[in-house]
Design an enzyme around this catalytic site. Structure first.
Site, mmCIF file in Angstrom:
data_model
loop_
_atom_site.group_PDB
_atom_site.id
_atom_site.type_symbol
_atom_site.label_atom_id
_atom_site.label_comp_id
_atom_site.label_asym_id
_atom_site.label_seq_id
_atom_site.Cartn_x
_atom_site.Cartn_y
_atom_site.Cartn_z
ATOM 1 N N LYS A 91 0.771 -1.285 0.181
ATOM 2 C CA LYS A 91 0.134 -0.065 -0.122
ATOM 3 C C LYS A 91 0.941 1.381 0.014
ATOM 4 O O LYS A 91 0.383 2.382 -0.510
ATOM 5 C CB LYS A 91 -0.919 0.011 1.400
ATOM 6 C CG LYS A 91 -2.019 -0.948 1.226
ATOM 7 C CD LYS A 91 -3.338 -0.722 0.288
ATOM 8 C CE LYS A 91 -4.402 -1.654 0.284
ATOM 9 N NZ LYS A 91 -5.240 -1.454 -0.766
ATOM 10 N N GLU B 277 -10.126 7.133 2.068
ATOM 11 C CA GLU B 277 -11.051 5.947 2.887
ATOM 12 C C GLU B 277 -10.154 4.933 3.159
ATOM 13 O O GLU B 277 -9.121 4.638 2.517
ATOM 14 C CB GLU B 277 -12.184 5.430 1.706
ATOM 15 C CG GLU B 277 -11.606 4.420 0.712
ATOM 16 C CD GLU B 277 -10.460 4.744 -0.203
ATOM 17 O OE1 GLU B 277 -10.204 5.899 -0.397
ATOM 18 O OE2 GLU B 277 -9.689 3.630 -0.885
ATOM 19 N N SER C 195 1.539 -9.593 -0.952
ATOM 20 C CA SER C 195 1.120 -8.310 -1.156
ATOM 21 C C SER C 195 1.405 -7.670 0.193
ATOM 22 O O SER C 195 1.642 -6.206 0.501
ATOM 23 C CB SER C 195 -0.069 -7.934 -1.655
ATOM 24 O OG SER C 195 -1.317 -8.796 -0.906
#
Lengths: 279, 404, 404, 279
Positions: B83, B105, B374
């Protein structure tokens, strides 16, 4: 099925011709279709010149908490696009109906093609559409269908809209131009923002009328807005709040509509002989 | 701004100028490296983020499947997931654009945490919207965001999860668009977000491709990555798109089953690529989990990070073109893969990433395969323990040490 | 096997052969790279561990203190702390020695987790001893160890914390010494542990020194590292020891105050280097927190990872020699530094590492300073929130988002 | 102060000369010094030839849970090295006393120098020391002090101890060699491990006696151990357990000591005419 003198785009324009127009909004099916019919009639009795009727979508990104709640109530009560069109067809009022909804519902109705919805809407007696998540850039297919079926496609002008965007929007607009009174989402407010006047001033003398919405809830605001040069006002959350209360709804809708309409009309009489008055 | 039929800019007029301004900034700074933006971002990703991340041969998995399996270790990035690649890129871009305030968000809290982290690092004000339900079930990530001094705004509407948080953030952006940038967390939203987020995440495949050539001596047979919104997927695929010999597998969350219950408006999965229909949501035309009438449904996955009804428009296009193959694994298989990697490789994977690992059980590969890990799974431990027990997952170790 | 007066092999006779065998293996594999041990370890540290870790200039700290501050980012190592450098080294060494079973002690759970992780990766049986009290207050780390399929043996004796866990592990080792290696978690214990663990952790300063020369163009004025047992400290200092211009600061946990309460046998701090007396514990002569009669006291720190009454013998020697300066910061200062780094640099540091950061407030440096960030602080969030509230730490953000 | 014929190292050797020796262990100050005096007397009445008296240390890494608990009880009750020496000085028994403790207490007593403790211990009537965390390699300073004050320094031989280490240990040993019966820590067990016999076999004919400990709790075990060639047995946990029970302690200590002693003695009579018998 209701009958009016004109249909579609022309009907909406006509509604703005007799002085400042009141465009109230409620959510179809909040809390049920029968109630909506009664509420729309009450609004018309109160002076509505056009009724903006919400077709509820699960992701109402342009709406504030009040209208979002109304949308959830309508969805929970089973409102669908087909039932919406049935409801419109059953309405017994002689003002134009504008459908306010989000693009995905139109898109899915025809499995990727928006024309079927527009066709059915026109057949049901809808006179125009407001699709707040559809900027002019993406509006080609819907505009074409609306033209084909003689429906107005109302675009919004926001305080952030640039000059060249205003030009494009006014060029594409039909029915009326929805002037967004302030940044943010829908929702009743007590004041009139400076942005409203700036937006109105920035609109050239287009050949479509202008109606100001987002935060309009009182006759006083309506008076200031019309004095500022608008051809009408759109008010939604104030009516959805009344619906949500469940108390004496039809009467209160009618009285509030009459109050806002009175403010708008009063300003119109004044401004016809003097400069726009600003509060 | 479009990918075949997908993409576009379906946003309120109030946001269009901001979206256009962003598209302009994206072209100048990200694509053309104006003012050395890309160089600065790469420096931050290296020094602050810890890039490059390793491409590691997984010995136990390679033995199990009879061919080499390589893990792209995004779990080692600062914050514990891929991220940050995107959050850091967008917050830096917002600074280049002169924006003073960031909103974002978050669902499971990973993107919110990465954004809060990037904002603390780059000294920008930050507000994160998060559904009330998510706030209460993702407390550690809320603590992390608050620890980075980001405001966390609870969203009480609807089910109080990701969709509502996105709606609320869009509204904030529509209200404060002049000084605020909205850091979208995946390759979704209006143009330029899908392209821009892909480009920020493409560092994954840029490194992986180089590392594969260096370590394997060749391109891999396939790249496997989990797909929720699709930022990890597009990041993992981007630099392999033109290598036609490399198969690309987007592993979606199969949840309980691939169906949609029209009555309740719930899909017990999150496989938008595999089972979605075309629609328009959150600014873009893409594949969506929706009812026949176009209402967006509540999706489901044991992995909160994959639990989204939409997917990036470019992925939708690549699937239609046949370049990306969408596959899915269910909750149980993902949980089993979580335990397998933890026990056999010494890596606790994110539940999102566990889906990619799980797909190796179903696949039939011959050559070396790159799987993107990830993120790390510390955040998922409570969920995994609870769900493993509830479902009686055979691979799960007992946690009985506390019971005495 | 000794460092001046410190060190040695004060262990039961039953363990002496194992200790001698280990010393022999240490010399052959670690010092002489027999069978390519060192090469293999470096490969694992790179591919599995994510080394090298960055040396990052901390912009906000540099501005605050008026000189460059660089962070050595061990928080980005797999597992979230420097611990893996040592755990992986020892587990691999045990494999080279033909040992089939690993035991280790753990206090806060970081070393146990790193060891469990290394054992899962290298496929060796693993049992971790942990005090009952620690098990119940460090649940996430227990979950992580169990998730890696390590047995976690609860130690009920005494206060149920680190000391008791070490005692229990030594007993297990004394019982199963023939097929078992004891992975000690710090630069403590009998020879060769202090030297061996230092060498495994020296990769920190090996990288930091090279990175400093490359990035700063010169050696730093000082290196600052927190000291509990001292593995992070020795790892951070090892390659700078001969650079006489580089000052070395070992930052100990000052806890509440630097005293020993003889009556209760409690020291409200863990500053063995600053306030300890010479003694013999857990296999080595070193500086200890003890009563006048030689009973080891319960130490204290808000950071469980620094909470140990002993310290590495080499550090004790380097302090006596004047090469290393022991300093200490108290619990409140460490908490404040935790919040400062989280808010200003976007990094949530381990509470251990927060002590090193906090020392910058007291110090008076001119030139570039390297501070080792030994680990990340996700594991400490609950403690920090609770303690910050209890002590009314001004820098702490409110966590009120849950209360509505 | 107690009086014995011989002191220190010679006294311990002498204790092994009259046949297999019983060396029982209790923790000084568990549960209080007065009780310890009574318990030591009971053990001597039961046949103890040497008493191993624990000086409690906070980190008893070589002891199992039973003795560790005794140590905690003694520490909680306030036992200290000084009080320990007072207690020994007050003992009224005529068998040698061996202090079992850990190195740090001796080290701290003299602020880094072990000689002061040895000197005071000798003065108080201690005859020897067992320090389980002190291998021969580290024993130089303590050995020197013990020689100076004529105290025995007992070393342990473990099952893992290599041949060359055995040689060095036996060379340095005084008093007796403590043969660790099995790997692990102290603690009562029911059987005699094969390791015990192997260890005894590996011990050359040293001129110091051998006593086997770790897990010895019954006369039957003692018989087997002595039959295996040991000159004595050390038993600890079985006695510390009795102390912990708090019930009829002195009597039960005496009877258990007598039972173990009887087993050892029986084996001795048998083995003087035949090969060591193994169970």
């Amino acid at each position: 099925m209701r009958e009016t003198d004109a249909m579609g785009e022309r009907a909406i324009r006509a509604a703005f011709e007799g002085g400042p127009a009141l465009v109230p909004y409620v959510v179809a099916g909040d809390p049920d279709p029968e109630a909506t019919e009664a509420y729309v009639e009450a609004l018309v009795r109160g002076g509505a010149d056009v009724v903006e009727l919400g077709l509820p979508f699960s992701e109402p990104i342009a709406d504030g908490p009040t209208i979002e709640s109304g949308i959830r109530r309508a969805l929970d009560a089973g409102m669908t696009p087909s039932r919406y069109l049935d409801l419109v067809a059953d309405l017994d009022v002689d003002v134009p109906i504008v459908t306010m909804t989000y693009y995905n519902l139109l898109f899915r109705y025809g499995d990727g093609d928006v024309e079927p919805f527009v066709a059915d809407a026109a057949a049901a007696g809808v006179d125009g559409l407001i699709v707040p998540d559809l900027p002019v850039e993406e509006s080609g297919p819907l505009r074409e269908a609306c033209e084909q079926h003689d429906l107005a496609l109302v675009f919004i002008v926001a305080p952030t809209t640039t000059e060249d965007r205003i030009e494009r929007i006014v060029e594409q607009a039909s029915g009326f131009v929805y002037v967004q009174a302030r940044l943010g989402t829908t929702g009743a407010r007590a004041d009139v923002s400076e942005q409203t006047y700036e937006s109105l001033d920035r609109l050239p003398d287009a050949d479509v009328p202008t109606a100001v919405g987002f935060g309009v809830s009182s006759g006083e605001q309506a008076r200031a807005i019309v004095a500022g040069g608008a051809d009408g006002v759109v008010a939604g959350s104030v009516f959805v709040d009344i619906v949500a209360s469940g108390e004496n709804v039809a009467d209160r809708l009618e009285r509030t509509a009459a109050d806002i309409k009175a403010g708008a009309t009063e300003a119109s009489s004044a401004s016809s002989v003097s400069e726009p008055e600003r509060t | 701004g479009t990918f075949g039929d997908y993409g576009g800019q379906y946003v309120p007029e109030a946001l269009m100028p901001a979206v256009e301004e962003l598209a302009d900034a994206y072209e100048r700074y990200v694509l053309e490296n104006e003012d050395g933006f890309v160089d600065e971002l790469r420096r931050h990703l290296r020094d602050f983020g810890g890039r490059p991340t390793p491409l590691q041969r997984a010995a136990a998995l390679s033995e199990r499947y009879g061919h080499d399996v390589y893990l792209k270790r995004e779990d080692l990035l600062h914050g514990g997931a891929h991220k940050l690649n995107n959050a850091l890129g967008q917050v830096l871009l917002a600074q280049y654009m002169g924006k003073e305030r960031i909103v974002a968000e978050t669902g499971a809290g990973q993107h919110g945490t990465a954004t809060a982290m990037a904002c603390a690092y780059l000294d920008v004000d930050c507000e994160i919207y998060m559904g009330r339900t998510d706030i209460n079930r993702q407390r550690p990530n809320v603590f992390r965001m608050r620890t980075h001094d980001a405001a966390v705004n609870a969203v009480d509407a609807g089910s109080g999860t990701l969709k509502e948080a996105i709606n609320a953030t869009l509204r904030d952006w529509a209200t404060n668009v002049e000084d605020t940038h909205y850091v979208i967390g995946s390759v979704v939203g209006p143009h330029p977000f899908p392209s821009m987020v892909r480009d920020f995440q493409a560092v994954i495949s840029e490194e992986a491709r180089e590392q594969a050539i260096e370590q394997i001596g060749d391109l891999p047979e396939a790249v496997v990555a989990c797909a929720g919104g699709g930022s990890n997927t597009m990041g993992s695929f981007a630099n392999f798109l033109e290598d036609e010999s490399v198969a690309l597998y987007a592993v979606e969350a199969g949840g309980d089953a691939i169906t949609v219950e029209e009555e309740t408006g719930v899909a017990p999965h999150s496989a938008s690529l595999s089972a979605g229909e075309d629609g328009v949501l959150h600014g873009a035309r893409t594949k969506l989990l929706q009812t026949e009438e176009g209402q967006v449904v509540e999706s489901h996955s044991v992995s909160a990070g994959l639990d989204y009804a939409g997917v990036g428009p470019e992925l939708a296009h690549l699937v239609d073109q046949g370049r990306v193959e969408p596959v899915h694994v269910d909750d149980d298989a993902a949980l089993t893969a979580f335990h397998r990697l933890s026990q056999d490789e010494g890596i606790i994977p994110a539940l999102e990433s566990s889906h990619a690992i799980a797909y190796l059980e179903d696949a039939d590969f011959d050559g070396p395969v790159v799987v993107t890990l990830s993120g790390r799974g510390d955040k998922d431990l409570d969920t995994v323990i609870e769900e493993s027990e509830r479902r009686d997952v055979a691979a799960a170790p007992s946690m009985g040490v506390f019971t005495e």
